[in-house]
Design an enzyme around this catalytic site. Structure first.
Site, PDB file in Angstrom:
ATOM      1  N   LYS A 118       0.943  -1.153   0.118  1.00 32.04           N
ATOM      2  CA  LYS A 118      -0.152  -0.119   0.325  1.00 32.04           C
ATOM      3  C   LYS A 118       0.741   1.374   0.123  1.00 32.04           C
ATOM      4  O   LYS A 118       0.121   2.544  -0.129  1.00 32.04           O
ATOM      5  CB  LYS A 118      -0.799  -0.556   1.011  1.00 32.04           C
ATOM      6  CG  LYS A 118      -1.761  -0.946   1.133  1.00 32.04           C
ATOM      7  CD  LYS A 118      -2.882  -1.470   2.222  1.00 32.04           C
ATOM      8  CE  LYS A 118      -2.324  -2.945   3.897  1.00 32.04           C
ATOM      9  NZ  LYS A 118      -2.046  -3.297   2.742  1.00 32.04           N
ATOM     10  N   ALA A 149      -8.679  -5.802  -0.899  1.00 32.13           N
ATOM     11  CA  ALA A 149      -8.294  -7.272  -1.539  1.00 32.13           C
ATOM     12  C   ALA A 149      -9.338  -8.014  -2.627  1.00 32.13           C
ATOM     13  O   ALA A 149      -9.394  -8.947  -2.433  1.00 32.13           O
ATOM     14  CB  ALA A 149      -8.440  -8.776  -0.444  1.00 32.13           C
ATOM     15  N   LEU A 151     -11.893  -6.585  -4.006  1.00 33.54           N
ATOM     16  CA  LEU A 151     -13.059  -6.188  -3.487  1.00 33.54           C
ATOM     17  C   LEU A 151     -13.254  -4.770  -4.701  1.00 33.54           C
ATOM     18  O   LEU A 151     -12.113  -4.250  -5.009  1.00 33.54           O
ATOM     19  CB  LEU A 151     -13.452  -5.753  -2.198  1.00 33.54           C
ATOM     20  CG  LEU A 151     -14.023  -6.471  -1.496  1.00 33.54           C
ATOM     21  CD1 LEU A 151     -14.780  -6.147   0.167  1.00 33.54           C
ATOM     22  CD2 LEU A 151     -15.550  -7.894  -2.147  1.00 33.54           C
ATOM     23  N   LYS A 220      -4.897   2.996   3.340  1.00 39.15           N
ATOM     24  CA  LYS A 220      -5.806   2.795   2.426  1.00 39.15           C
ATOM     25  C   LYS A 220      -6.793   3.584   2.140  1.00 39.15           C
ATOM     26  O   LYS A 220      -7.487   3.671   0.776  1.00 39.15           O
ATOM     27  CB  LYS A 220      -6.786   1.242   3.428  1.00 39.15           C
ATOM     28  CG  LYS A 220      -6.018  -0.170   3.366  1.00 39.15           C
ATOM     29  CD  LYS A 220      -6.863  -1.073   3.994  1.00 39.15           C
ATOM     30  CE  LYS A 220      -6.313  -2.240   3.673  1.00 39.15           C
ATOM     31  NZ  LYS A 220      -6.772  -3.921   4.653  1.00 39.15           N
TER      32      LYS A 220
END
Ligand SMILES: NC(=O)c1ccc[n+]([C@@H]2O[C@H](COP(=O)([O-])OP(=O)(O)OC[C@H]3O[C@@H](n4cnc5c(N)ncnc54)[C@H](OP(=O)(O)O)[C@@H]3O)[C@@H](O)[C@H]2O)c1
Length: 352
Positions: A118, A149, A151, A220
Site C-alpha cells: 500500500k 483485497a 473487491l 487504504k
C-alpha cells in the site's frame, strides 16, 4: 502452385516474465495460484525475499521456485533487478517502504507493476501522482490488491468518475482485522483476548499494533480518496488510534502484556454503546469536509455494521448515487483473496 494464400510467419512475442518480490503469506498464496493456473503467459522469472533471490534463468514453472529460493544468491532487498526487460512485470508482495519508492522507477524502466504494497499509492502524494502519470502508454500499474483485497472498490470509483460522476463521500470498514475484532464484541470478553486470538488465527499482523494504530486503514483511505479525486496527504487524515501511549511505545517483547490496557476502556465503551442499541465499528470516511478514521457507535442495522467476520463494507455517494449510496461488501482480507487480486491484475496485463 496451390491456390492457398501465403501466410507470413509472425514471430510470437516472448512471454512477459514475472518478478515476484515477497514470498510471505501473500507471495506464497500467489505462487500456489500460478502453479494451479499453469498459464504459459505467466512465466516466473525471478523470486526474491529480503535476503535471497533466484535470478532470471529463463521462463520456468512456479513449482520449482519456493524451495530453491533458500539456495538463491544473496539479495540486499533493493529494487534494482538485473535481467528484467521492458514488458516484464514486477509483483510487489511486501510491505517494504524501500520497494514502494521503486514503483515509479520500475514504470520508467518500461516494467509493469502489480502491488499488494500500500505504500506505493498510499505513501507520499507526489509518488502517487508519479505512478498515475507513468502508468500510461501501455505501462500498467495493478492496484486491486491494495484496498479490499480485490473487491471492486478502486475499479468502481474509476468507472464512476470516467462516467462523469463526482464522488461526494466514501465511508467504510476497510480493515478485515478490525472488522473481525469488533464483530460481536460486547465487552464481556477481554478485548486483549480477541486480539491474541486474531494473531493466532492469522487475521492480525504478528505485531497487532500495525492494525490497532489505524495506520493500515489510513493507507487504504488515502488510496481510495486519491482515486476518488481527493488529493489527500496522510497529515490531513485524522486518525483516532486504538493504542494507548504505553502500548504504542512498548518494546516488541512487552506488547502482549500491554494489550490488557485496552480491556477496561473498550469494555466500558462497548457497554455504553450496547445500552444505546448500537455496535462499535472502526470506520474510515472522507468527503469534501475532510477525512477521519476511528471507532464509531453505529445502529445495529447500519449497512456498515451488518457484515460478518473479516468483511470489508464500503458505501459510496456520487452524482448518480446521491440519495442512497452504492454499497460494496465482501471478504476484504486474507492471503487467498489478496493473491487472487494480484493474479487478476497479472491476467489483465497479459491480456492487454
Ligand atoms: N496477509 C494478508 O492477508 C494481506 C492482505 C492484504 C494485503 N496484504 C499486504 O500484502 C503485503 C504482503 O503481506 P504478507 O502478509 O505476505 O507479509 P509477510 O508474510 O510478512 O511477507 C513479506 C515478504 O516480503 C519480503 N520482503 C520484505 N522486504 C523485502 C524486500 N526489500 N525485497 C524483497 N522481499 C522483501 C519478506 O522477506 P523476508 O522473509 O526475507 O523478510 C517476506 O517474504 C503487505 O503489503 C500486506 O499489507 C496482506
Amino acid at each position: 502452385m496451390s491456390g492457398r494464400p501465403q501466410v507470413a510467419e509472425v514471430a510470437k512475442p516472448a512471454p512477459r516474465r514475472i518478478a515476484l518480490l515477497g514470498v510471505g503469506t501473500v507471495g506464497r498464496a500467489l505462487l500456489e495460484r500460478l502453479r494451479a493456473l499453469d498459464d504459459p503467459r505467466l512465466p516466473l522469472g525471478l523470486v526474491a525475499n529480503s535476503r535471497r533471490r533466484l535470478p532470471l534463468i529463463g521462463a520456468s514453472s512456479p513449482r520449482a521456485w519456493p524451495d530453491a529460493l533458500a539456495q538463491g544468491e544473496p539479495h540486499d532487498g533493493s529494487g534494482a533487478l538485473p535481467g528484467l526487460a521492458p514488458g516484464d512485470i514486477v509483483v510487489d508482495a511486501t510491505a517494504s517502504a524501500e520497494l514502494a519508492a521503486w514503483h515509479p522507477r520500475w514504470l520508467r524502466q518500461g516494467l509493469h507493476v502489480v502491488s499488494a504494497n500500500k505504500l506505493g499509492l498510499g505513501g507520499p502524494l507526489l509518488r502517487q501522482h508519479e505512478i498515475r502519470a507513468l502508468a500510461t502508454d501501455g505501462r500498467h500499474y495493478g492496484d486491486a490488491a491494495t484496498v479490499g483485497a480485490g473487491l471492486p472498490l478502486l475499479r468502481t470509483l474509476r468507472e464512476l468518475r470516467a462516467g462523469g460522476d463526482r464522488i461526494g463521500a466514501v465511508v467504510g470498514v476497510l480493515s478485515g482485522t478490525l472488522a473481525w475484532l469488533f464483530d460481536g464484541y460486547d465487552g464481556c470478553e477481554p478485548f486483549s483476548a480477541r486480539v491474541r486470538a486474531a494473531v493466532a488465527q492469522g487475521y492480525a499482523e504478528p505485531d497487532p499494533r500495525v492494525d490497532l494504530s489505524g495506520e493500515d486503514v489510513c493507507r487504504k483511505l488515502l488510496i481510495l480518496a486519491r482515486t476518488a479525486g481527493y488529493p489527500l496527504e496522510q497529515a490531513e487524515v485524522r486518525v483516532d488510534s486504538l493504542l494507548t501511549p504505553a502500548l504504542a511505545a512498548a518494546a516488541p517483547d512487552h506488547v502482549d502484556a500491554a494489550l490488557a490496557e485496552l480491556d477496561g476502556p473498550l469494555a466500558e465503551r462497548a457497554a455504553r454503546t450496547a445500552r444505546d442499541g448500537k455496535v462499535l465499528r472502526y470506520v474510515a470516511r472522507f468527503d469534501a469536509a475532510g477525512a477521519r478514521i476511528g471507532l464509531e457507535a453505529l445502529p445495529a442495522d447500519d449497512p456498515l455494521a451488518v457484515g460478518r467476520g473479516c468483511d470489508n463494507r464500503v458505501a459510496i455517494w456520487s452524482t448518480r448515487y446521491r440519495d442512497r449510496p452504492l454499497q460494496i461488501q465482501g471478504p476484504g482480507a486474507g492471503a487467498e483473496v489478496t493473491a487472487a487480486a494480484l493474479l487478476d491484475d497479472l491476467l489483465r496485463i497479459v491480456a492487454s
